[in-house]
Design a protein around this motif. Sequence first.
Motif, PDB file in Angstrom:
ATOM      1  N   LEU A  19      -7.764  33.260  18.768  1.00 34.39           N
ATOM      2  CA  LEU A  19      -8.208  34.302  19.700  1.00 34.39           C
ATOM      3  C   LEU A  19      -9.636  34.051  20.176  1.00 34.39           C
ATOM      4  O   LEU A  19     -10.009  34.460  21.262  1.00 34.39           O
ATOM      5  CB  LEU A  19      -8.171  35.683  19.026  1.00 34.39           C
ATOM      6  CG  LEU A  19      -6.788  36.284  18.786  1.00 34.39           C
ATOM      7  CD1 LEU A  19      -6.912  37.619  18.071  1.00 34.39           C
ATOM      8  CD2 LEU A  19      -6.037  36.462  20.103  1.00 34.39           C
ATOM      9  N   ALA A  20     -10.395  33.370  19.330  1.00 35.22           N
ATOM     10  CA  ALA A  20     -11.802  33.125  19.674  1.00 35.22           C
ATOM     11  C   ALA A  20     -11.873  32.262  20.930  1.00 35.22           C
ATOM     12  O   ALA A  20     -10.998  31.441  21.167  1.00 35.22           O
ATOM     13  CB  ALA A  20     -12.498  32.410  18.515  1.00 35.22           C
ATOM     14  N   PRO A  21     -12.918  32.477  21.744  1.00 33.62           N
ATOM     15  CA  PRO A  21     -13.000  31.687  22.978  1.00 33.62           C
ATOM     16  C   PRO A  21     -13.023  30.202  22.671  1.00 33.62           C
ATOM     17  O   PRO A  21     -13.703  29.758  21.749  1.00 33.62           O
ATOM     18  CB  PRO A  21     -14.318  32.140  23.615  1.00 33.62           C
ATOM     19  CG  PRO A  21     -15.039  32.942  22.590  1.00 33.62           C
ATOM     20  CD  PRO A  21     -14.050  33.376  21.563  1.00 33.62           C
ATOM     21  N   ALA A  22     -12.276  29.422  23.438  1.00 36.28           N
ATOM     22  CA  ALA A  22     -12.120  27.996  23.152  1.00 36.28           C
ATOM     23  C   ALA A  22     -13.298  27.200  23.690  1.00 36.28           C
ATOM     24  O   ALA A  22     -13.363  26.015  23.517  1.00 36.28           O
ATOM     25  CB  ALA A  22     -10.823  27.493  23.771  1.00 36.28           C
ATOM     26  N   TRP A  23     -14.233  27.874  24.337  1.00 35.25           N
ATOM     27  CA  TRP A  23     -15.334  27.104  24.920  1.00 35.25           C
ATOM     28  C   TRP A  23     -16.656  27.653  24.425  1.00 35.25           C
ATOM     29  O   TRP A  23     -16.766  28.795  24.006  1.00 35.25           O
ATOM     30  CB  TRP A  23     -15.275  27.156  26.440  1.00 35.25           C
ATOM     31  CG  TRP A  23     -15.716  28.466  27.022  1.00 35.25           C
ATOM     32  CD1 TRP A  23     -15.058  29.661  26.929  1.00 35.25           C
ATOM     33  CD2 TRP A  23     -16.903  28.716  27.772  1.00 35.25           C
ATOM     34  NE1 TRP A  23     -15.758  30.635  27.582  1.00 35.25           N
ATOM     35  CE2 TRP A  23     -16.891  30.088  28.124  1.00 35.25           C
ATOM     36  CE3 TRP A  23     -17.969  27.920  28.204  1.00 35.25           C
ATOM     37  CZ2 TRP A  23     -17.911  30.674  28.866  1.00 35.25           C
ATOM     38  CZ3 TRP A  23     -18.975  28.516  28.946  1.00 35.25           C
ATOM     39  CH2 TRP A  23     -18.933  29.879  29.269  1.00 35.25           C
ATOM     40  N   GLU A  24     -17.632  26.805  24.472  1.00 39.74           N
ATOM     41  CA  GLU A  24     -18.964  27.204  24.067  1.00 39.74           C
ATOM     42  C   GLU A  24     -19.898  26.841  25.214  1.00 39.74           C
ATOM     43  O   GLU A  24     -19.788  25.746  25.762  1.00 39.74           O
ATOM     44  CB  GLU A  24     -19.346  26.416  22.825  1.00 39.74           C
ATOM     45  CG  GLU A  24     -20.160  27.217  21.843  1.00 39.74           C
ATOM     46  CD  GLU A  24     -20.333  26.422  20.566  1.00 39.74           C
ATOM     47  OE1 GLU A  24     -21.477  26.001  20.323  1.00 39.74           O
ATOM     48  OE2 GLU A  24     -19.350  26.191  19.849  1.00 39.74           O
ATOM     49  N   TYR A  25     -20.786  27.760  25.540  1.00 41.76           N
ATOM     50  CA  TYR A  25     -21.676  27.495  26.669  1.00 41.76           C
ATOM     51  C   TYR A  25     -22.660  26.394  26.325  1.00 41.76           C
ATOM     52  O   TYR A  25     -23.268  26.410  25.266  1.00 41.76           O
ATOM     53  CB  TYR A  25     -22.418  28.778  27.059  1.00 41.76           C
ATOM     54  CG  TYR A  25     -23.416  28.550  28.175  1.00 41.76           C
ATOM     55  CD1 TYR A  25     -23.043  27.894  29.340  1.00 41.76           C
ATOM     56  CD2 TYR A  25     -24.729  29.000  28.065  1.00 41.76           C
ATOM     57  CE1 TYR A  25     -23.947  27.672  30.365  1.00 41.76           C
ATOM     58  CE2 TYR A  25     -25.642  28.799  29.091  1.00 41.76           C
ATOM     59  CZ  TYR A  25     -25.243  28.121  30.236  1.00 41.76           C
ATOM     60  OH  TYR A  25     -26.149  27.900  31.238  1.00 41.76           O
ATOM     61  N   ASP A  26     -22.786  25.431  27.225  1.00 43.93           N
ATOM     62  CA  ASP A  26     -23.675  24.306  27.025  1.00 43.93           C
ATOM     63  C   ASP A  26     -24.551  24.159  28.281  1.00 43.93           C
ATOM     64  O   ASP A  26     -24.134  23.581  29.273  1.00 43.93           O
ATOM     65  CB  ASP A  26     -22.819  23.042  26.792  1.00 43.93           C
ATOM     66  CG  ASP A  26     -23.659  21.774  26.694  1.00 43.93           C
ATOM     67  OD1 ASP A  26     -24.899  21.844  26.888  1.00 43.93           O
ATOM     68  OD2 ASP A  26     -23.074  20.704  26.439  1.00 43.93           O
ATOM     69  N   PRO A  27     -25.783  24.713  28.211  1.00 45.22           N
ATOM     70  CA  PRO A  27     -26.638  24.725  29.398  1.00 45.22           C
ATOM     71  C   PRO A  27     -26.908  23.329  29.967  1.00 45.22           C
ATOM     72  O   PRO A  27     -27.046  23.171  31.173  1.00 45.22           O
ATOM     73  CB  PRO A  27     -27.949  25.346  28.908  1.00 45.22           C
ATOM     74  CG  PRO A  27     -27.646  25.982  27.611  1.00 45.22           C
ATOM     75  CD  PRO A  27     -26.432  25.327  27.052  1.00 45.22           C
ATOM     76  N   GLU A  28     -26.947  22.320  29.088  1.00 47.21           N
ATOM     77  CA  GLU A  28     -27.210  20.969  29.600  1.00 47.21           C
ATOM     78  C   GLU A  28     -26.058  20.466  30.453  1.00 47.21           C
ATOM     79  O   GLU A  28     -26.255  19.811  31.478  1.00 47.21           O
ATOM     80  CB  GLU A  28     -27.476  19.999  28.449  1.00 47.21           C
ATOM     81  CG  GLU A  28     -28.913  20.094  27.998  1.00 47.21           C
ATOM     82  CD  GLU A  28     -29.200  19.222  26.793  1.00 47.21           C
ATOM     83  OE1 GLU A  28     -28.530  18.178  26.627  1.00 47.21           O
ATOM     84  OE2 GLU A  28     -30.090  19.607  26.020  1.00 47.21           O
ATOM     85  N   LEU A  29     -24.853  20.803  30.007  1.00 51.91           N
ATOM     86  CA  LEU A  29     -23.675  20.431  30.794  1.00 51.91           C
ATOM     87  C   LEU A  29     -23.691  21.191  32.125  1.00 51.91           C
ATOM     88  O   LEU A  29     -23.408  20.613  33.186  1.00 51.91           O
ATOM     89  CB  LEU A  29     -22.396  20.739  30.000  1.00 51.91           C
ATOM     90  CG  LEU A  29     -21.066  20.348  30.639  1.00 51.91           C
ATOM     91  CD1 LEU A  29     -21.055  18.891  31.068  1.00 51.91           C
ATOM     92  CD2 LEU A  29     -19.916  20.624  29.668  1.00 51.91           C
TER      93      LEU A  29
END
Length: 225
Positions: A19-29
């Motif tokens: 259920l947890a979001p499958a993505w993580e925010y990556d500011p560099e990307l």
Amino acid sequence: MKPYRIALLSSFLLLFSSLAPAWEYDPELGEEINEVCAGCHGEFGQGGKQGKYPRIAGQPEQYIAEQLHLFRDRKRPNLDMVEHIDERQMPDDDILQISRYLQGIELKTKLPPVNEHDPGFDAYARLLESKKLMQIPRAEGDVEKGKALYREECASCHGRNGEGKRKKGVPMLAGQYTNYLWRQVDKLRKHIRIHDPDEPDEELLDDFSDEEIRDIFAWLSTADD
Ligand code: HEC
Ligand code: HEC
């Protein structure tokens, strides 16, 4: 712990991790993807060519992501972006990343006053800051009438001062180029774009004359003065 409890616990953990979001925010990307966008929309998403390229900085991430999906699925026409937005170049995860990155860019409308003779004055930082300014040229029309009409008819969705609504993914209108907005009015009226997904057959702007829209845009263009 009894084996069945362990089994129960691990199936709970499995459930939660799915259920947890499958993505993580990556500011560099986000910054990296933005290099492509910057060619048209500017380094800070401020837009360009007097509104040929709209401002995208500070728009709700949900709205940006929705538009990118619409462009990718060819449901909102955008010839300029076609080659940058196919499935291979713009997978779902990249859409999430760039949308959050752009939402996070804050464009000021005025530079704070500084003393250039101050020993701490940093001319380069000041130059960079000045590139992040957003000033919409004044649009013609009756500002007072436009304000009243806007507050009555548009503010419930687009926010009291045209700032949009992040949680609902409604775009800001203040701080956007007026001629870009006009092009969208045309597309909305022709049902090339859908204004209200809950009422796709209704066009909210059908009841307004060009003069009324002009007044609304005149008021919106003063919001950054
Ligand atoms: C070759 C130029 C070009 C490039 C590169 C480009 N765009 Fe665009 N983009 C446009 C144009 C032109 C429009 C306006 C289309 C219209 O008038 O409806 C637009 C519209 C948009 C909109 C809709 C704005 C709104 O308020 O509805 C979003 C969001 C957007 N672009 C995001 C991006 C992102 C993110 C990237 C980088 C991955 C990108 N664009 C790259 C030209 C470009
Ligand atoms: C029921 C809510 C609602 C009302 C009322 C409403 N809007 Fe919208 N508007 C939206 C949503 C949602 C979008 C984004 C549509 C999409 O996803 O493409 C939008 C998009 C727009 C756009 C395109 C913006 C862009 O960046 O491309 C313009 C222009 C616009 N609205 C003008 C108006 C004006 C002017 C009024 C008042 C006369 C108004 N809207 C009233 C919900 C509303």
